[in-house]
Design an enzyme around this catalytic site. Structure first.
Site, PDB file in Angstrom:
ATOM      1  N   GLY A  62       0.864  -1.151  -0.014  1.00 54.69           N
ATOM      2  CA  GLY A  62       0.044  -0.058  -0.191  1.00 54.69           C
ATOM      3  C   GLY A  62       0.826   1.276   0.034  1.00 54.69           C
ATOM      4  N   ASP A 117       1.479   3.050   4.728  1.00 55.45           N
ATOM      5  CA  ASP A 117       0.348   3.852   4.163  1.00 55.45           C
ATOM      6  C   ASP A 117      -0.722   4.300   5.236  1.00 55.45           C
ATOM      7  OD1 ASP A 117      -0.651   1.194   4.625  1.00 55.45           O
ATOM      8  OD2 ASP A 117      -1.654   0.967   2.776  1.00 55.45           O
ATOM      9  N   ASP A 120      -3.955   1.846  11.427  1.00 58.18           N
ATOM     10  CA  ASP A 120      -5.353   1.649  11.542  1.00 58.18           C
ATOM     11  C   ASP A 120      -5.647   1.184  13.111  1.00 58.18           C
ATOM     12  OD1 ASP A 120      -8.105   1.043  11.447  1.00 58.18           O
ATOM     13  OD2 ASP A 120      -7.894  -0.253   9.910  1.00 58.18           O
ATOM     14  N   LYS A 148      -6.240   6.409  11.549  1.00 60.54           N
ATOM     15  CA  LYS A 148      -7.354   6.398  11.611  1.00 60.54           C
ATOM     16  C   LYS A 148      -7.544   6.114  12.955  1.00 60.54           C
ATOM     17  CE  LYS A 148      -9.303   3.601   8.233  1.00 60.54           C
ATOM     18  NZ  LYS A 148     -10.004   2.424   7.842  1.00 60.54           N
ATOM     19  N   PHE A 169     -13.359   3.019   5.258  1.00 61.24           N
ATOM     20  CA  PHE A 169     -12.379   2.397   4.506  1.00 61.24           C
ATOM     21  C   PHE A 169     -12.055   3.105   3.227  1.00 61.24           C
ATOM     22  CE2 PHE A 169     -10.396  -0.903   2.015  1.00 61.24           C
ATOM     23  CZ  PHE A 169      -9.815  -1.461   3.008  1.00 61.24           C
ATOM     24  N   ASP A 176      -5.817  -0.472  -1.533  1.00 61.42           N
ATOM     25  CA  ASP A 176      -6.523  -1.074  -2.331  1.00 61.42           C
ATOM     26  C   ASP A 176      -7.769  -1.556  -1.734  1.00 61.42           C
ATOM     27  OD1 ASP A 176      -5.026  -3.038  -0.492  1.00 61.42           O
ATOM     28  OD2 ASP A 176      -5.686  -4.446  -1.917  1.00 61.42           O
ATOM     29  N   ARG A 182      -5.702   0.933  -6.466  1.00 56.66           N
ATOM     30  CA  ARG A 182      -4.384   1.488  -5.872  1.00 56.66           C
ATOM     31  C   ARG A 182      -4.037   2.826  -7.024  1.00 56.66           C
ATOM     32  NH1 ARG A 182      -2.149  -1.746  -1.927  1.00 56.66           N
ATOM     33  NH2 ARG A 182      -2.333  -4.191  -2.620  1.00 56.66           N
TER      34      ARG A 182
END
Ligand code: XMP
Length: 199
Positions: A62, A117, A120, A148, A169, A176, A182
């Site tokens: 990512g 990337d 989370d 996030k 999301f 992706d 992507r």
């Protein structure tokens, strides 16, 4: 940059191009905003690592778009290596993390910057930093494009953050869903997000 100064992004109503509108609900961060913020991150990192040689460890897959833009904003001597962190679970379940790829470079005594990337739950960054710390780098810092915080399960914070985003999301700019999207030049909110369970 102090955490309070990191740009916070809200879900808005900017529609993506018609070609992806069936799957991508809205544009969260557009190309210009991404470019400006990545340049700022580059300036932050350049001043932090001035006079030092850096090993950038990027997490596949990512990060590829963010990484390509970020390292071109770093006029520093640096080396690049990659780690591939995969989950034993399905795409919607975090499962157990495993590292599929070892580092090629020796990071012992070196200044290491991990680039990912999105931060989370924090499980990936926690696993990677724990592993890298065992290799005795001179310093170990982290940089993520997106944070996030609402879904955090590990108490971990990145040292450099591009944007704080809400619990949605997101795809595009390297991120992706099922290996798609992507290539979008913006970060967008996926229309039908996967149902994710953690643990
Ligand atoms: P954790 O939960 O370990 O997650 O901090 C980090 C990895 O999970 C993936 N991830 C996402 N991928 N859109 C994506 O395309 C998202 O909204 C998202 N949230 C988490 C990503 O691979 C990241 O490195």
């Amino acid at each position: 940059m102090p955490p309070s100064a990191i740009p916070r992004v809200r879900v808005g109503r900017i529609l993506p191009p018609a070609a992806v509108r069936a799957e991508v609900e809205s544009v969260l961060i557009g190309p210009d905003r991404l470019r400006r913020r990545v340049a700022q991150l580059g300036a932050e990192l350049t001043s932090e690592y001035s006079g030092r040689e850096l090993v950038v460890v990027a997490l596949l897959n990512g990060t590829v778009v963010f990484l390509a833009d970020l390292i071109r904003c770093l006029p520093l001597p640096l080396r690049l290596d990659f780690l591939n962190v995969a989950s034993y679970g399905s795409s919607t379940h975090s499962g157990t993390l495993r590292m599929d790829r070892e580092l090629r470079l020796d990071v012992h005594g070196r200044h290491v910057l991990v680039v990912d990337d999105i931060l989370d739950t924090g499980r990936t960054l926690r696993a990677v930093t724990t592993r890298l710390q065992q290799l005795n780098p001179a310093s170990l810092k982290t940089c993520v494009l997106l944070d996030k915080p609402e879904r955090r399960m590990e108490s971990i914070q990145a040292d450099h953050v591009g944007f704080v985003i809400p619990d949605a999301f997101v795809v595009g700019y390297g991120l992706d869903f099922d290996e798609r999207h992507r290539n979008l030049p913006f970060v967008g909110v996926l229309k039908n997000p996967p149902i994710r369970t953690e643990g």
